[in-house]
Design an enzyme around this catalytic site. Sequence first.
Site, mmCIF file in Angstrom:
data_model
loop_
_atom_site.group_PDB
_atom_site.id
_atom_site.type_symbol
_atom_site.label_atom_id
_atom_site.label_comp_id
_atom_site.label_asym_id
_atom_site.label_seq_id
_atom_site.Cartn_x
_atom_site.Cartn_y
_atom_site.Cartn_z
ATOM 1 N N SER A 126 12.134 -3.989 5.191
ATOM 2 C CA SER A 126 12.815 -4.610 4.055
ATOM 3 C C SER A 126 13.726 -3.649 3.295
ATOM 4 C CB SER A 126 11.796 -5.239 3.108
ATOM 5 O OG SER A 126 11.096 -4.233 2.443
ATOM 6 N N LYS B 153 7.673 -8.017 -5.674
ATOM 7 C CA LYS B 153 8.764 -7.046 -5.780
ATOM 8 C C LYS B 153 9.560 -7.269 -7.052
ATOM 9 C CE LYS B 153 9.488 -6.182 -0.855
ATOM 10 N NZ LYS B 153 10.299 -6.546 0.316
#
Length: 819
Positions: free
Chosen positions: A696, A739
Amino acid sequence: MTRHTETAGQYPVIPLRTEVQLPGHVGPLEIGREASVRAIEAATRDDNLIVIIPQRNPAVRDPGQKDLHEVGVRAEIVQVVKHSPGRFTCVMRFHERVHIDALVATEPFLVAAVSPLAPVTTATPEAVLATTNKVRDYLLAVVTDAQAKEGSSSKESSKDSSSKDPKSELSRIQVQAIVDPDKLVDAAAPYLELERDDLTALLVEADTMKRLERIIPSLERQATVLRLKADIGAELEGESSRTHRERVLRDRMRQIQEELGEQDDNAEVDDLRKKIEDSKMGDDVRAVAKKQLSRMSQMASSSPEYNIARTYVENLLEIPWNVTTEDRLDVSAARGILEAEHSGLEKVKRRILEFLAVRKLAPQKHGPILLLVGPPGVGKTSLGKSIASSLGRKYVRISLGGVRDEAEIRGHRRTYIGALPGRIVSGLKKAGTMNPVFVLDEIDKLAADMRGDPAAAMLEVLDPEQNKDFVDHYVEVPVDLSKVMFICTANQLDTISQPLLDRMEVVELSGYTTHEKMAIAKNHLLPKQLGEHGIGKDQLTIDDEALEEVIHSYTREAGVRNLERELAAVCRSVAVRVAEGSGNIEIHKPQLVDLLGPPRHVSDMAERKPEVGVVTGLAWTPVGGDIMFIECRIYPGKGEVRLTGQMGDVMKESATAAVSWVRANATRLGIDHDKIANSDLHIHLPQGAIKKDGPSAGVALTCAVVSVFTRRPIRNDVAITGEIDLRGHALPVGGIKEKVLAAHRAGIKMVFLPARNEKDTLDIPEEIRQQLDFRYMTKIDDALAVALGDAPSTPDPEPAIPPPTAPSSRGSVGERLPS
Ligand code: ADP
């Protein structure tokens, strides 16, 4: 030959304190009292004859007539052995019983006038004869055995006649020759290990029949024991196996105990037997328990096997067989409890209520097993507890973290020393019911190694088809787990084996926002800590600003575990003042430094400036989201790439893809090809000790590489997440909510997400969405366009950068990795 035959007359007396002697044998007597010593001396000067009389009360030192029985035994001194002046042992031949008519002298020793004891009997001569014969038969059996023993022992020891037991002197022929019933009684008595009182009764009893009858029970017992012993001997003949020998002996011992009416000696076994009877265990389990008991009753209670069997039976008794609590399936009450005990978590609470509703409507159905997944401290375990209390069930928590051994779940076999049941059965014991709510904590941390696979055991525990007959290796009998309600918790799903995951319904809990943490702290954590520290509700208040400071500057976490700890620390510090009688204490932000020390987490956003080659990425970890800096530097070289900071393989590939994409698009991005060819590139992720992996960071890595080659700085208030491919697409990633929450915690203003992750932002609380600027990208260029500023007008500083072998600008030097 004067007085040897005429019994009547006067004799020195030896009173016996504890012993009782009957006529008919030769034996030693210890002489210690002064008067007795004088009596012996007088007798040896005369005709060696003496009368011994037992005392009524052994405690009396100088007995008079009233202290002595009225019957004694006339005895002849055979030998005197002196130990010291005034202490010796006399060997005596005990002749016959005499009646003590009177004590004629007491000084310097007792002298008694005695007369023969005339035998009397109330029974018919036939009856006496019959009883005499019976006694004789028994005595013959006993004497035979004593001689057999003597025969075998004399093989081993020397044939020293003086060490012979006097009672074994009688032979079968001698016994058969005894016609006088009284003499028979006297001869039998030494074989019977009689108590002092019994011996005294035999001594003073004048009635022959009564004397005979008195010894019959003891003789019978003795003969029975002998017969059984003989049987054992026969059975053991030729049998060499020790265990077989032991078994036979124990069987016989039990029979002997039964015959003697001593079976109930073992109170412990009886106690367990009663408990087994009273227990609600099923018949099959009861049978197993009883079998163990009967084994125990044949074992010595000091033997290890006995203790193993006892522990086993006790364990069986502690399992709450067939004990259940009644479920309270009241959905609105359950809602009340869940609401009262937990703030927020609306989705989770709704799911739990649905679950309870289905239970109520279809009680027989097993229903799925809930798996609560989320970072630490978000209330997974405590939700399990609330579910138990809303159902009215008992609650047990088992931690599976780090369990590597299957035996921890299933128990050790009893052949192991110190074996015990596994955690599941122990949990049931702790709960005391067969239908508790079982929280299996950290099921994602089960690990397999050569000691078996605990996950496989868990599969069996959680499988509704199999867990009705769960077999613990220790318990061995099947335990019904089908009524247990299992709730599992985990930090992540990746490490849970697929078959296990298939059995569970995943309910995700994510980290809390500051706002949610404030509510949890005010409504739950602080009241709880106040209670635990004995501080009244009004005695301590923490204002909102201070609470927010605690959340931001003293903790950085997804859950509220550290927050709870910090609040506990505040309570501790304040407790002294409360105890000293201070009234209401209010905590404001400036006081926190005194109470908790300097802030632990300072947001570095404020000091950070846009920088070349430094990007803020976003990471997802099992303990919640976090921001992650990516640093990039170039220096003159040969186009090599170094990757450091504990990157995993997937992340390394991402970095390589990022570099390739930049090289492939260099012209378009305004990067000189020669510069790439003549520079080495070093990408480093700080916090070098922590492993990082996953795809990611692709977009963020690319931005960093572009930034370093173009010398364009990257905005410091931007965080980027997204995977890349070589064509420059931004691909979706996981963990968006965590996140984004982490980015918000860190003070980020703008978040770049792949366009296909837009739907995931719906889970993010509104207040956070309001405060963040979300940018969605389909290509890397979308991020580059916004995040990278203009190139500085200052000249390129690269030639001044130290050569490749020197440490990088941030001091992180890693191993050289293939590009
Ligand atoms: P986990 O099992 O997820 O690691 P815990 O259940 O141990 O977390 O929770 C830690 C502490 O935080 C507990 O005291 C719990 O009561 C409290 N807590 C967590 N979430 C909430 C919430 N939503 N409402 C009230 N208390 C909470």
